[in-house]
Design a protein around this motif. Structure first.
Motif, PDB file in Angstrom:
ATOM      1  N   PRO A  22       0.857  -1.190   0.000  1.00 35.74           N
ATOM      2  CA  PRO A  22       0.000   0.000   0.000  1.00 35.74           C
ATOM      3  C   PRO A  22       0.890   1.236   0.000  1.00 35.74           C
ATOM      4  O   PRO A  22       2.076   1.165   0.335  1.00 35.74           O
ATOM      5  CB  PRO A  22      -0.772  -0.127   1.323  1.00 35.74           C
ATOM      6  N   ASP A  23       0.333   2.363  -0.370  1.00 31.05           N
ATOM      7  CA  ASP A  23       1.125   3.596  -0.404  1.00 31.05           C
ATOM      8  C   ASP A  23       1.378   4.132   1.002  1.00 31.05           C
ATOM      9  O   ASP A  23       2.426   4.727   1.273  1.00 31.05           O
ATOM     10  CB  ASP A  23       0.398   4.647  -1.240  1.00 31.05           C
ATOM     11  N   TYR A  24       0.400   3.928   1.894  1.00 31.06           N
ATOM     12  CA  TYR A  24       0.506   4.390   3.276  1.00 31.06           C
ATOM     13  C   TYR A  24       0.029   3.295   4.221  1.00 31.06           C
ATOM     14  O   TYR A  24      -0.896   2.547   3.901  1.00 31.06           O
ATOM     15  CB  TYR A  24      -0.384   5.614   3.516  1.00 31.06           C
ATOM     16  N   MET A  25       0.641   3.244   5.414  1.00 31.94           N
ATOM     17  CA  MET A  25       0.129   2.407   6.506  1.00 31.94           C
ATOM     18  C   MET A  25       0.030   3.279   7.743  1.00 31.94           C
ATOM     19  O   MET A  25       0.968   4.010   8.086  1.00 31.94           O
ATOM     20  CB  MET A  25       1.038   1.200   6.767  1.00 31.94           C
ATOM     21  N   GLY A  26      -1.134   3.208   8.411  1.00 34.86           N
ATOM     22  CA  GLY A  26      -1.395   4.078   9.545  1.00 34.86           C
ATOM     23  C   GLY A  26      -1.286   3.372  10.878  1.00 34.86           C
ATOM     24  O   GLY A  26      -1.758   2.246  11.044  1.00 34.86           O
ATOM     25  N   PHE A  27      -0.674   4.069  11.842  1.00 36.10           N
ATOM     26  CA  PHE A  27      -0.483   3.547  13.193  1.00 36.10           C
ATOM     27  C   PHE A  27      -1.064   4.566  14.175  1.00 36.10           C
ATOM     28  O   PHE A  27      -0.668   5.733  14.178  1.00 36.10           O
ATOM     29  CB  PHE A  27       1.001   3.307  13.470  1.00 36.10           C
ATOM     30  N   ILE A  28      -2.023   4.115  14.985  1.00 37.07           N
ATOM     31  CA  ILE A  28      -2.793   5.023  15.831  1.00 37.07           C
ATOM     32  C   ILE A  28      -2.134   5.174  17.195  1.00 37.07           C
ATOM     33  O   ILE A  28      -2.050   4.211  17.970  1.00 37.07           O
ATOM     34  CB  ILE A  28      -4.241   4.519  15.966  1.00 37.07           C
ATOM     35  N   PHE A  29      -1.701   6.391  17.490  1.00 33.84           N
ATOM     36  CA  PHE A  29      -1.081   6.692  18.779  1.00 33.84           C
ATOM     37  C   PHE A  29      -2.070   7.461  19.655  1.00 33.84           C
ATOM     38  O   PHE A  29      -1.780   8.554  20.143  1.00 33.84           O
ATOM     39  CB  PHE A  29       0.204   7.488  18.557  1.00 33.84           C
ATOM     40  N   TYR A  30      -3.225   6.860  19.842  1.00 34.67           N
ATOM     41  CA  TYR A  30      -4.305   7.438  20.648  1.00 34.67           C
ATOM     42  C   TYR A  30      -4.767   6.341  21.598  1.00 34.67           C
ATOM     43  O   TYR A  30      -5.365   5.356  21.174  1.00 34.67           O
ATOM     44  CB  TYR A  30      -5.444   7.899  19.738  1.00 34.67           C
ATOM     45  N   GLU A  31      -4.473   6.516  22.881  1.00 38.15           N
ATOM     46  CA  GLU A  31      -4.638   5.428  23.848  1.00 38.15           C
ATOM     47  C   GLU A  31      -6.069   4.932  24.001  1.00 38.15           C
ATOM     48  O   GLU A  31      -6.288   3.789  24.390  1.00 38.15           O
ATOM     49  CB  GLU A  31      -4.078   5.860  25.205  1.00 38.15           C
ATOM     50  N   LYS A  32      -7.054   5.752  23.698  1.00 34.91           N
ATOM     51  CA  LYS A  32      -8.446   5.336  23.856  1.00 34.91           C
ATOM     52  C   LYS A  32      -8.940   4.475  22.694  1.00 34.91           C
ATOM     53  O   LYS A  32     -10.043   3.933  22.753  1.00 34.91           O
ATOM     54  CB  LYS A  32      -9.339   6.564  24.006  1.00 34.91           C
ATOM     55  N   SER A  33      -8.123   4.359  21.650  1.00 34.39           N
ATOM     56  CA  SER A  33      -8.517   3.567  20.483  1.00 34.39           C
ATOM     57  C   SER A  33      -8.262   2.083  20.716  1.00 34.39           C
ATOM     58  O   SER A  33      -7.249   1.700  21.304  1.00 34.39           O
ATOM     59  CB  SER A  33      -7.734   4.028  19.250  1.00 34.39           C
ATOM     60  N   ALA A  34      -9.157   1.244  20.195  1.00 37.41           N
ATOM     61  CA  ALA A  34      -8.954  -0.216  20.251  1.00 37.41           C
ATOM     62  C   ALA A  34      -7.793  -0.625  19.362  1.00 37.41           C
ATOM     63  O   ALA A  34      -7.283  -1.743  19.479  1.00 37.41           O
ATOM     64  CB  ALA A  34     -10.233  -0.929  19.809  1.00 37.41           C
ATOM     65  N   ARG A  35      -7.364   0.275  18.498  1.00 34.94           N
ATOM     66  CA  ARG A  35      -6.249   0.000  17.575  1.00 34.94           C
ATOM     67  C   ARG A  35      -4.980   0.738  17.998  1.00 34.94           C
ATOM     68  O   ARG A  35      -4.083   0.942  17.187  1.00 34.94           O
ATOM     69  CB  ARG A  35      -6.664   0.380  16.150  1.00 34.94           C
ATOM     70  N   TYR A  36      -4.930   1.126  19.245  1.00 30.56           N
ATOM     71  CA  TYR A  36      -3.769   1.856  19.778  1.00 30.56           C
ATOM     72  C   TYR A  36      -2.494   1.062  19.569  1.00 30.56           C
ATOM     73  O   TYR A  36      -2.414  -0.116  19.919  1.00 30.56           O
ATOM     74  CB  TYR A  36      -3.977   2.133  21.264  1.00 30.56           C
ATOM     75  N   PHE A  37      -1.505   1.716  18.981  1.00 28.96           N
ATOM     76  CA  PHE A  37      -0.227   1.055  18.697  1.00 28.96           C
ATOM     77  C   PHE A  37       0.808   1.459  19.741  1.00 28.96           C
ATOM     78  O   PHE A  37       1.097   2.636  19.914  1.00 28.96           O
ATOM     79  CB  PHE A  37       0.272   1.422  17.296  1.00 28.96           C
ATOM     80  N   ASN A  38       1.374   0.468  20.402  1.00 31.99           N
ATOM     81  CA  ASN A  38       2.335   0.739  21.466  1.00 31.99           C
ATOM     82  C   ASN A  38       3.495  -0.248  21.374  1.00 31.99           C
ATOM     83  O   ASN A  38       3.886  -0.869  22.354  1.00 31.99           O
ATOM     84  CB  ASN A  38       1.661   0.630  22.833  1.00 31.99           C
ATOM     85  N   GLY A  39       4.019  -0.418  20.162  1.00 29.97           N
ATOM     86  CA  GLY A  39       5.115  -1.367  19.968  1.00 29.97           C
ATOM     87  C   GLY A  39       6.172  -0.775  19.062  1.00 29.97           C
ATOM     88  O   GLY A  39       6.358   0.437  19.004  1.00 29.97           O
ATOM     89  N   THR A  40       6.851  -1.651  18.362  1.00 25.27           N
ATOM     90  CA  THR A  40       7.871  -1.249  17.399  1.00 25.27           C
ATOM     91  C   THR A  40       7.392  -1.632  16.002  1.00 25.27           C
ATOM     92  O   THR A  40       7.007  -2.777  15.771  1.00 25.27           O
ATOM     93  CB  THR A  40       9.214  -1.950  17.690  1.00 25.27           C
ATOM     94  N   ILE A  41       7.407  -0.686  15.096  1.00 30.51           N
ATOM     95  CA  ILE A  41       6.966  -0.965  13.727  1.00 30.51           C
ATOM     96  C   ILE A  41       8.028  -1.796  13.023  1.00 30.51           C
ATOM     97  O   ILE A  41       9.199  -1.394  12.974  1.00 30.51           O
ATOM     98  CB  ILE A  41       6.723   0.338  12.950  1.00 30.51           C
ATOM     99  N   PRO A  42       7.662  -2.954  12.485  1.00 31.54           N
ATOM    100  CA  PRO A  42       8.639  -3.774  11.752  1.00 31.54           C
ATOM    101  C   PRO A  42       9.162  -3.018  10.532  1.00 31.54           C
ATOM    102  O   PRO A  42       8.524  -2.079  10.049  1.00 31.54           O
ATOM    103  CB  PRO A  42       7.822  -5.009  11.320  1.00 31.54           C
ATOM    104  N   GLU A  43      10.292  -3.427  10.039  1.00 31.18           N
ATOM    105  CA  GLU A  43      10.856  -2.785   8.857  1.00 31.18           C
ATOM    106  C   GLU A  43       9.963  -3.051   7.650  1.00 31.18           C
ATOM    107  O   GLU A  43       9.590  -4.183   7.365  1.00 31.18           O
ATOM    108  CB  GLU A  43      12.269  -3.314   8.583  1.00 31.18           C
ATOM    109  N   LEU A  44       9.640  -1.986   6.931  1.00 27.11           N
ATOM    110  CA  LEU A  44       8.748  -2.085   5.785  1.00 27.11           C
ATOM    111  C   LEU A  44       9.472  -1.661   4.508  1.00 27.11           C
ATOM    112  O   LEU A  44      10.505  -1.003   4.558  1.00 27.11           O
ATOM    113  CB  LEU A  44       7.521  -1.175   5.988  1.00 27.11           C
TER     114      LEU A  44
END
Length: 207
Positions: A22-44
């Protein structure tokens, strides 16, 4: 039209979906979201732009996440002001894209976009709902004909396979399609097979 897949959460799934390029991949840094991302993004693959999604976050914390994850774009999904966007623009690398989100209802006034045109790179139009995003419903796209802004935009909000025909018939200069909840097994875990089918159909529309 470019493709943005948002709400990524799990490393193995990120790599799997990343193989679709994909052209873009989104990572949500909003703690109230069920999709909250709190890790390390793998190399893309370097052609995939990593987007950090923020909701009323401070400039300092946004810059911290940009540096920590080597983000190429920032998506502002809250009530950030023109002044906030200008401050962020002044403090980040010029190559980092700023995407400002607007929640669209039937009474949305597109005049509010004008002051933001000089402080961001793209707009993103999402469905107005109870949550800042990921509500899984489309808005009335006909209202976009009231948009007089020159700024390229992402189209978001409940887009799934069934919306491909409507996107084709929209006849508006959509810069990118943003997908999320309609392609999930659970929040943050994407179905690669569905995304593969969607991307293939989107490419046909682009021909």
């Amino acid at each position: 039209m470019k493709l943005k897949i948002c709400g990524m959460k799990y490393p193995e799934n990120i790599i799997e979906v990343g193989s679709l390029l994909p052209d873009y991949m989104g990572f949500i840094f909003y703690e109230k979201s069920a999709r909250y991302f709190n890790g390390t993004i793998p190399e893309l693959i370097k052609t995939i732009k990593k987007v950090g999604v923020f909701v009323n976050e401070s400039v300092e914390n946004i810059i911290k996440k940009i540096d920590e994850h080597n983000l190429q774009a920032v998506q502002l999904h809250g009530t950030e002001s023109v002044e906030f966007c200008q401050e962020l623009k002044n403090k980040i690398n010029k190559r980092i894209e700023i995407i400002k989100v607007f929640s669209i209802g039937d009474d949305f006034d597109f005049e509010v976009l004008q002051p933001f045109e000089d402080v961001c790179d793209y707009f993103l139009f999402d469905t107005k709902g109870k949550l800042p995003g990921g509500n899984g419903a489309t808005f009335n796209w006909k209202i976009l004909k009231n948009n007089k802004s020159y700024k390229p935009f992402f189209l978001s909000g409940g887009i799934g396979l069934e919306e491909i025909a409507a996107i084709k018939n929209l006849k508006l200069p959509v810069y990118a399609i943003d997908v999320n909840s309609r392609f999930e097994i659970e929040p943050g875990l994407k179905n690669k097979n569905l995304l593969t089918n969607f991307k293939r159909k989107l490419e046909i529309v682009n021909l």
